[in-house]
Design an enzyme around this catalytic site. Sequence first.
Site, PDB file in Angstrom:
ATOM      1  N   GLY A 153       0.840  -1.194   0.000  1.00 33.92           N
ATOM      2  CA  GLY A 153       0.000   0.000   0.000  1.00 33.92           C
ATOM      3  C   GLY A 153       0.873   1.242   0.000  1.00 33.92           C
ATOM      4  O   GLY A 153       2.024   1.200   0.455  1.00 33.92           O
ATOM      5  N   GLN A 186       2.985   9.789   1.477  1.00 33.62           N
ATOM      6  CA  GLN A 186       4.321   9.187   1.614  1.00 33.62           C
ATOM      7  C   GLN A 186       5.271   9.611   0.511  1.00 33.62           C
ATOM      8  O   GLN A 186       6.486   9.477   0.662  1.00 33.62           O
ATOM      9  CB  GLN A 186       4.193   7.660   1.626  1.00 33.62           C
ATOM     10  CG  GLN A 186       3.519   7.121   2.869  1.00 33.62           C
ATOM     11  CD  GLN A 186       3.336   5.627   2.772  1.00 33.62           C
ATOM     12  OE1 GLN A 186       2.354   5.165   2.203  1.00 33.62           O
ATOM     13  NE2 GLN A 186       4.281   4.865   3.300  1.00 33.62           N
ATOM     14  N   CYS A 237       5.509  -0.549   7.219  1.00 29.66           N
ATOM     15  CA  CYS A 237       5.213   0.657   6.442  1.00 29.66           C
ATOM     16  C   CYS A 237       6.468   1.058   5.677  1.00 29.66           C
ATOM     17  O   CYS A 237       7.561   1.047   6.241  1.00 29.66           O
ATOM     18  CB  CYS A 237       4.807   1.780   7.408  1.00 29.66           C
ATOM     19  SG  CYS A 237       4.456   3.335   6.590  1.00 29.66           S
ATOM     20  N   LEU A 238       6.303   1.420   4.419  1.00 27.57           N
ATOM     21  CA  LEU A 238       7.465   1.828   3.623  1.00 27.57           C
ATOM     22  C   LEU A 238       8.120   3.084   4.190  1.00 27.57           C
ATOM     23  O   LEU A 238       9.290   3.339   3.923  1.00 27.57           O
ATOM     24  CB  LEU A 238       7.049   2.063   2.165  1.00 27.57           C
ATOM     25  CG  LEU A 238       6.568   0.810   1.416  1.00 27.57           C
ATOM     26  CD1 LEU A 238       6.109   1.172   0.010  1.00 27.57           C
ATOM     27  CD2 LEU A 238       7.659  -0.253   1.368  1.00 27.57           C
ATOM     28  N   HIS A 270      -4.774   1.624   7.219  1.00 31.09           N
ATOM     29  CA  HIS A 270      -3.395   2.117   7.403  1.00 31.09           C
ATOM     30  C   HIS A 270      -3.118   3.288   6.444  1.00 31.09           C
ATOM     31  O   HIS A 270      -2.556   4.312   6.848  1.00 31.09           O
ATOM     32  CB  HIS A 270      -2.437   0.937   7.159  1.00 31.09           C
ATOM     33  CG  HIS A 270      -0.985   1.269   7.186  1.00 31.09           C
ATOM     34  ND1 HIS A 270      -0.104   0.701   8.091  1.00 31.09           N
ATOM     35  CD2 HIS A 270      -0.224   2.101   6.406  1.00 31.09           C
ATOM     36  CE1 HIS A 270       1.121   1.180   7.865  1.00 31.09           C
ATOM     37  NE2 HIS A 270       1.078   2.016   6.849  1.00 31.09           N
ATOM     38  N   GLU A 271      -3.531   3.135   5.178  1.00 31.55           N
ATOM     39  CA  GLU A 271      -3.244   4.187   4.185  1.00 31.55           C
ATOM     40  C   GLU A 271      -4.100   5.429   4.426  1.00 31.55           C
ATOM     41  O   GLU A 271      -3.626   6.556   4.219  1.00 31.55           O
ATOM     42  CB  GLU A 271      -3.445   3.658   2.760  1.00 31.55           C
ATOM     43  CG  GLU A 271      -2.608   2.440   2.381  1.00 31.55           C
ATOM     44  CD  GLU A 271      -1.132   2.556   2.692  1.00 31.55           C
ATOM     45  OE1 GLU A 271      -0.600   3.682   2.685  1.00 31.55           O
ATOM     46  OE2 GLU A 271      -0.501   1.519   2.967  1.00 31.55           O
ATOM     47  N   HIS A 289      -2.450   7.562   6.861  1.00 29.76           N
ATOM     48  CA  HIS A 289      -1.392   8.409   6.267  1.00 29.76           C
ATOM     49  C   HIS A 289      -1.964   9.727   5.758  1.00 29.76           C
ATOM     50  O   HIS A 289      -1.352  10.787   5.917  1.00 29.76           O
ATOM     51  CB  HIS A 289      -0.726   7.698   5.083  1.00 29.76           C
ATOM     52  CG  HIS A 289       0.365   6.753   5.456  1.00 29.76           C
ATOM     53  ND1 HIS A 289       1.481   7.140   6.149  1.00 29.76           N
ATOM     54  CD2 HIS A 289       0.521   5.418   5.212  1.00 29.76           C
ATOM     55  CE1 HIS A 289       2.279   6.083   6.324  1.00 29.76           C
ATOM     56  NE2 HIS A 289       1.720   5.022   5.762  1.00 29.76           N
TER      57      HIS A 289
HETATM   58 NI    NI Z   1       2.435   3.074   5.683  1.00 32.25          NI
END
Ligand code: NI
Length: 169
Positions: free
Chosen positions: A46, A51, A91-92, A133-134, A137
Amino acid sequence: MAKLEILEFPDSRLRTVAKLVEVFDAPLARLIEDMYETMYDAPGIGLAATQVNVHQRLLIADVSEDHDTPLTLINPLIREQSGTQISQEGCLSVPGIFADVERAEHIVVEAQDIKGKSWILEAEEMNAVCIQHEIDHLNGKLFVDYLSTLKRDMIRRKLDKQRRLAVGT
Ligand code: NI
């Protein structure tokens, strides 16, 4: 297509609350393509526009192993949620860190597609976790915010160390 730079915790730009997408044009389509390239390359399941330092309410996800189930949500809103599930998230923007987070088990999301048309999606299990989660963000929130301050400070130090080592090599 182009790979985009992913912001990493504790970068304060990750705390920006994203604005509604109002223009559904070719640059938006290009941004989405670049986000898919960035996410698949990472690899991740995701990615929110936040991000990649674009503060618009847009996220992509693909929880499949074969990268064949892309999901693009623009201006997503959780309309209904039920149940709870705890799963290990990563998470990236917080590379190499994983922790258990509690989320709703089942969600109903309203979103717009790339042309601005509204649609409704029901999601559960990993897909529901990923979407929640996204969406966090887009609101400037990270999964590490669900952990204790002590644990979050440990993660911050660990990432600092990882970056110092990366510079040294
Ligand atoms: Ni993330």
